[in-house]
Design an enzyme around this catalytic site. Structure first.
Site, short mmCIF file in Angstrom:
data_model
loop_
_atom_site.label_atom_id
_atom_site.label_comp_id
_atom_site.label_asym_id
_atom_site.label_seq_id
_atom_site.Cartn_x
_atom_site.Cartn_y
_atom_site.Cartn_z
N VAL A 58 0.81 -1.22 0.00
CA VAL A 58 0.00 0.00 0.00
C VAL A 58 0.84 1.27 0.00
O VAL A 58 0.31 2.36 0.18
CB VAL A 58 -0.96 0.02 1.21
N TYR A 59 2.15 1.16 -0.21
CA TYR A 59 2.98 2.35 -0.30
C TYR A 59 2.85 2.95 -1.70
O TYR A 59 2.98 2.25 -2.70
CB TYR A 59 4.45 2.02 -0.03
N GLY A 60 2.63 4.26 -1.72
CA GLY A 60 2.52 4.97 -2.99
C GLY A 60 1.08 5.34 -3.30
O GLY A 60 0.12 4.90 -2.65
N SER A 66 5.10 2.21 -4.97
CA SER A 66 6.45 2.04 -4.44
C SER A 66 7.06 0.74 -4.93
O SER A 66 8.23 0.70 -5.38
CB SER A 66 6.43 2.07 -2.91
#
Length: 338
Positions: A58-60, A66
């Site tokens: 869930v990064y980005g 990400s």
């Protein structure tokens, strides 16, 4: 760069881990770390000898950006040179009722997406990003065990959760004959306003590596903040562009009486060893002897990254380490045991 055994595993990692939660992340419509900037940071990290990269599904913005940036960069490098970690738990698809948590369905679905975005056949570490109170831990553990059996994951880890939850997960895995955890990722830094000693005690007892996030307290322990009000520890003077200048939660999360006490001592030790406060704060974490501690650094620029890597070249004495620890428990100007 020195390399350390990752807890009780056979894998060796650099003394620092590169965190990538800012890669592709949009804040107020502005991308914090663009693709080119992300690749520049990855280049700089590798040049410094950092072989450990941390990300999450869930990064980005949107989710997974990400991982995509890292996967693109890895195409020009040898995958076997790196130790790569990702995570699962948080909602990936808001419209999917099964698009969150630690169910067997969600874990299997998300690991495939992560592997595709990273363009790799396996993860070195797969973390539970949080505890899922709606899914029996046995279901999650069996799913994770299958991923290890299938060669899609080498080691298992857990991020933020209570000490009893970590203990329950580890004990359940042992009793059921499933793969146990080897790595943890708690919020831990010298000035944290809460004690995580119970959690760290479990890590020490189980020989779990601690790859702590936010080791510099969101920048608080770099020394660039000043106290704005002697009666309000959460009031800070932040330089323009610093996280504290735009993040309304900064004071709540990182500034406290404990934090200011620790920062004072970190600054003093930094002067004594001719280093920056950030380097001393990182060295303090790296020097824990109860467990392997590998701080996750989230530098914004190659210059910040270079400063952080400088922590691997400095030495602080046991007496200086103890002074910083003692500052965590200072009350009314006195010291008490820890």
């Amino acid at each position: 760069m020195q390399y350390r055994q990752l807890g009780n595993t056979g894998t060796r990692v650099s003394e620092l881990c590169l965190g990538t939660w800012r890669f592709g992340k949009e804040t107020n419509g502005v991308v914090e770390t663009t693709r080119d900037e992300a690749h520049g940071l990855l280049d700089a990290a590798w040049e410094h000898g950092i072989n450990f990269i941390d990300t999450a599904n869930v990064y980005g913005t949107p989710n997974g950006r990400s991982e995509e940036f890292i996967g693109e960069w890895l195409t020009d490098h040898d995958r076997e040179d790196f130790v790569i970690a990702s995570k699962v738990y948080f909602p990936f698809d808001e419209d999917n009722p099964n698009g969150r948590g630690l169910s067997r369905k969600h874990v299997f679905d998300q690991v495939e997406g992560t592997l595709n975005r990273l363009d790799t056949e396996y993860l070195d570490i797969y973390y539970l990003h949080r505890w899922d109170e709606h899914t029996p831990i046995e279901e999650t553990l069996r799913a994770l065990h299958q991923l290890v059996e299938d060669g899609k994951v080498n080691y298992l880890g857990v991020s933020t959760m209570a000490a009893w939850q970590l203990t329950k997960a580890q004990l359940t895995a042992e009793l059921e004959g499933l793969t146990t955890f080897d790595v943890t990722q708690p919020l831990h830094h010298a000035g944290y306003y809460e004690d995580v000693s119970d959690y760290l005690d479990v890590c020490a007892d189980q020989d779990l590596a601690v790859c702590n996030y936010s080791p510099l307290a969101g920048g608080f322990l770099t020394g660039k903040y000043e106290r704005a009000d002697p009666d309000d520890p959460e009031a800070v003077v932040a330089p323009d562009g610093a996280r504290g200048s735009f993040d309304e939660m900064f004071g709540d999360w990182y500034a406290s009486e404990r934090g200011w006490n620790v920062l004072d001592q970190v600054r003093t030790v930094a002067d004594e060893v001719d280093a920056t406060p950030a380097q001393v704060a990182l060295r303090w974490l790296m020097d824990w002897d109860e467990f392997t501690c590998i701080p996750i650094i989230g530098a914004r620029t190659p210059e910040q990254l270079t400063e952080n890597v400088g922590a691997t070249d400095i030495t602080i004495s046991e007496e200086q380490w103890d002074r910083i620890m003692d500052a965590r428990y200072r009350s009314d100007g006195t010291l008490r045991g820890h």
